[in-house]
Scaffold this motif. Structure first.
Motif, mmCIF file in Angstrom:
data_model
loop_
_atom_site.group_PDB
_atom_site.id
_atom_site.type_symbol
_atom_site.label_atom_id
_atom_site.label_comp_id
_atom_site.label_asym_id
_atom_site.label_seq_id
_atom_site.Cartn_x
_atom_site.Cartn_y
_atom_site.Cartn_z
ATOM 1 N N VAL A 52 0.863 -1.184 0.000
ATOM 2 C CA VAL A 52 0.000 0.000 0.000
ATOM 3 C C VAL A 52 0.896 1.228 0.000
ATOM 4 C CG1 VAL A 52 -1.687 1.339 1.312
ATOM 5 C CG2 VAL A 52 -1.921 -1.142 1.150
ATOM 6 N N THR A 53 0.576 2.196 -0.854
ATOM 7 C CA THR A 53 1.306 3.460 -0.893
ATOM 8 C C THR A 53 0.354 4.593 -0.543
ATOM 9 O OG1 THR A 53 0.860 3.948 -3.227
ATOM 10 C CG2 THR A 53 2.774 2.552 -2.728
ATOM 11 N N THR A 54 0.905 5.723 -0.149
ATOM 12 C CA THR A 54 0.048 6.866 0.142
ATOM 13 C C THR A 54 -0.250 7.682 -1.104
ATOM 14 O OG1 THR A 54 1.975 8.186 0.789
ATOM 15 C CG2 THR A 54 0.752 7.057 2.549
ATOM 16 N N THR A 55 0.568 7.554 -2.163
ATOM 17 C CA THR A 55 0.356 8.352 -3.368
ATOM 18 C C THR A 55 0.492 7.497 -4.619
ATOM 19 O OG1 THR A 55 2.682 8.977 -3.730
ATOM 20 C CG2 THR A 55 1.395 10.337 -2.207
ATOM 21 N N THR A 56 -0.033 8.019 -5.714
ATOM 22 C CA THR A 56 0.038 7.336 -7.000
ATOM 23 C C THR A 56 1.463 7.315 -7.543
ATOM 24 O OG1 THR A 56 -0.607 9.445 -8.011
ATOM 25 C CG2 THR A 56 -2.346 7.824 -7.646
ATOM 26 N N ASP A 57 2.262 8.317 -7.204
ATOM 27 C CA ASP A 57 3.659 8.342 -7.666
ATOM 28 C C ASP A 57 4.427 7.166 -7.074
ATOM 29 O OD1 ASP A 57 3.508 11.185 -8.849
ATOM 30 O OD2 ASP A 57 2.847 11.434 -6.773
ATOM 31 N N VAL A 83 4.289 2.210 1.921
ATOM 32 C CA VAL A 83 5.292 3.138 1.384
ATOM 33 C C VAL A 83 4.692 4.531 1.420
ATOM 34 C CG1 VAL A 83 6.796 3.690 -0.559
ATOM 35 C CG2 VAL A 83 6.128 1.308 -0.139
ATOM 36 N N ARG A 84 5.374 5.444 2.097
ATOM 37 C CA ARG A 84 4.837 6.793 2.295
ATOM 38 C C ARG A 84 5.815 7.851 1.811
ATOM 39 N NH1 ARG A 84 4.116 7.435 8.587
ATOM 40 N NH2 ARG A 84 2.944 9.249 7.868
ATOM 41 N N VAL A 85 5.294 9.078 1.616
ATOM 42 C CA VAL A 85 6.123 10.210 1.211
ATOM 43 C C VAL A 85 6.975 10.698 2.373
ATOM 44 C CG1 VAL A 85 6.071 12.618 0.422
ATOM 45 C CG2 VAL A 85 4.536 10.926 -0.604
ATOM 46 N N GLY A 86 6.382 10.752 3.573
ATOM 47 C CA GLY A 86 7.094 11.266 4.734
ATOM 48 C C GLY A 86 7.119 12.786 4.760
ATOM 49 N N LEU A 87 7.997 13.363 5.565
ATOM 50 C CA LEU A 87 8.172 14.822 5.672
ATOM 51 C C LEU A 87 6.876 15.523 6.070
ATOM 52 C CD1 LEU A 87 10.410 15.494 2.533
ATOM 53 C CD2 LEU A 87 11.121 15.079 4.884
ATOM 54 N N ASP A 88 6.059 14.873 6.878
ATOM 55 C CA ASP A 88 4.771 15.421 7.328
ATOM 56 C C ASP A 88 3.757 15.563 6.202
ATOM 57 O OD1 ASP A 88 5.970 15.570 9.782
ATOM 58 O OD2 ASP A 88 6.280 17.737 9.749
ATOM 59 N N ASP A 94 2.094 13.094 4.654
ATOM 60 C CA ASP A 94 0.982 12.152 4.817
ATOM 61 C C ASP A 94 0.836 11.756 6.291
ATOM 62 O OD1 ASP A 94 3.380 10.701 4.811
ATOM 63 O OD2 ASP A 94 2.968 9.803 2.844
ATOM 64 N N LEU A 95 0.757 12.769 7.140
ATOM 65 C CA LEU A 95 0.603 12.522 8.571
ATOM 66 C C LEU A 95 -0.689 11.783 8.900
ATOM 67 C CD1 LEU A 95 1.882 15.844 10.212
ATOM 68 C CD2 LEU A 95 2.883 13.557 10.444
ATOM 69 N N TRP A 96 -1.687 11.920 8.048
ATOM 70 C CA TRP A 96 -2.964 11.227 8.251
ATOM 71 C C TRP A 96 -2.797 9.708 8.293
ATOM 72 C CZ3 TRP A 96 -3.379 8.219 3.970
ATOM 73 C CH2 TRP A 96 -2.785 8.673 2.789
ATOM 74 N N LEU A 97 -1.685 9.200 7.776
ATOM 75 C CA LEU A 97 -1.459 7.755 7.755
ATOM 76 C C LEU A 97 -1.209 7.183 9.149
ATOM 77 C CD1 LEU A 97 -0.928 5.113 6.097
ATOM 78 C CD2 LEU A 97 1.472 5.847 5.990
#
Length: 310
Positions: free
Chosen positions: A33-38, A83-88, A90-93
Motif C-alpha cells: 500500500v502506498t500513500t500516493t500514486t507516484d 510506502v509513504r512520502v514522509g516529511l509530514d 501524509d501525517l494522516w497515515l
C-alpha cells in the motif's frame, strides 16, 4: 491394477491436488500500500508481477490533505508493506497504522518505508502553521518531481521488498537497474527539451516545483499562494501583476486541482500563458505512470513557451 496400486495412485492425486491448492498462495504477489500514486508507480516499476499495489490517495486527489476512507483501513490490514512520502506530507497515515495493530507497518517496522530517507531536501526551515496554511517545515515534500530522486526512492522500496521477499531479490534488483537505466536516458532527453526555458521567469500557484526546477534549471520567481493552502488577496494579486510585468514573466504554472480563477486573472492582466502541469501520476489523463508524468509536464512547458514567444 491391484488394490495397493490403486491406493498409491489415489494418494498421488490427493498430493497433487493439495499442491495445486497451495500454489497460488506460494506465488501470491506481495501486498503493498502506498500513500500516493507516484509511489505506487515506482513500486510497480521495481516489483513487477511480484507485487500487488494500491494507492490510498486516488489519482487526481490532493494526497497532502487526503481524508482516509473506511476501506483504506482494510487495505492496510492486508498489507505487508506501506510506502509513504514522509516529511509530514501524509501525517494522516499514522493514526490508521495504529488502528491496524500491526507493528511491522509502524514507523521503524520491517514493512514501513519512508521514501524520503536519504533525499537531499530543499526549503528546510522551522515548522509551524500560520493563517490557515499547512506546514512544509521538515522540507519541501515534493521531492519525487526531481526524476533523479527516483534512484533513492526505488532504493528504499527495493530494500523493503528484498527484506520481506528475499526469494525474489534478484528480480527486484534487476527491475530497478532496468528502470534506472531507462530513466537516465529520459532525463537527458527532458533536459534537452527544457534547455530553452533555463533561467526564464515563471510563476506558479502552489510551491510544488523546487525539485523539478533545480533539476531542469527553471526559474520560479514566486507563488500565487502567499502561504501554502491560503488564497491570495486582491492586494497580493495587484503586486503580482506588477512583478510579472517588471520581470517579464510570460507564463504561469498551475496544478489541475489549483483554482483557475486567480491564475487566469493574472494571465489576462500580464499577457501570460498558462501551463497546466501534473504534480502526481494521474493528475492528468496522459500522466499514467512515472515516465509519462514527466513527458506530460515537459510537453506542456515547451508548448507554453513556444506560444509565449513574440
Amino acid at each position: 491394477m491391484s488394490m495397493s496400486q490403486n491406493g498409491r495412485l489415489a494418494v498421488r492425486f490427493l498430493c497433487l491436488g493439495f499442491l495445486l491448492l497451495l500454489a497460488p498462495w506460494a506465488q501470491a504477489a506481495l501486498s503493498v500500500v502506498t500513500t500516493t500514486t507516484d509511489l505506487k508507480s515506482l513500486v510497480e516499476a521495481v516489483g513487477g508481477n511480484r507485487v500487488s499495489v494500491v494507492s490510498l490517495a486516488p489519482a487526481g486527489s490532493d494526497a497532502e490533505d487526503y481524508a482516509p476512507r473506511p476501506q483504506d483501513l482494510d487495505r492496510l490490514r492486508d498489507a505487508r508493506i506501506i510506502v509513504r512520502v514522509g516529511l509530514d506530507y501524509d501525517l494522516w497515515l499514522d493514526r490508521m497504522l495504529r488502528q491496524t495493530g500491526n507493528p511491522a507497518l509502524m514507523r521503524g517496522g520491517a514493512g514501513h518505508v519512508d521514501s524520503s530517507y536519504a533525499i537531499v531536501l530543499l526549503e528546510v526551515k522551522g515548522a509551524g502553521l500560520s493563517d490557515g496554511g499547512h506546514s512544509h517545515g521538515a522540507g519541501n515534500p515534493h521531492y519525487w518531481l526531481d526524476p533523479a530522486n527516483a534512484e533513492i526512492i526505488t532504493g528504499n522500496i527495493a530494500e523493503a521488498l528484498v527484506r520481506l521477499d528475499p526469494a525474489n531479490a534478484k528480480h527486484y534488483e534487476q527491475r530497478r537497474i532496468d528502470f534506472l537505466t531507462r530513466l537516465e536516458q529520459r532525463i537527458r532527453l527532458w533536459q534537452t527539451q527544457l534547455a530553452p526555458l533555463a533561467g526564464k521567469p515563471l510563476l506558479t500557484y502552489h510551491n510544488n516545483w523546487p525539485y523539478f526546477a533545480r533539476r531542469f534549471r527553471l526559474n520560479f520567481v514566486g507563488t500565487i499562494e502567499p502561504r501554502s493552502g491560503v488564497a491570495p488577496s486582491p492586494a497580493a494579486l495587484s503586486v503580482l501583476i506588477r512583478r510579472m510585468r517588471d520581470e517579464q514573466v510570460s507564463f504561469i504554472v498551475r496544478h489541475p486541482q489549483d483554482p483557475a480563477r486567480d491564475v487566469d486573472f493574472l494571465a489576462r492582466k500580464a499577457g501570460a500563458r498558462v501551463a497546466i502541469l501534473a504534480a502526481s501520476v494521474g493528475d492528468l489523463p496522459q500522466a499514467k505512470d512515472y515516465f509519462s508524468l514527466f513527458d506530460t509536464n515537459v510537453a506542456a512547458l515547451t508548448a507554453a513557451y513556444s506560444e509565449s514567444k513574440p
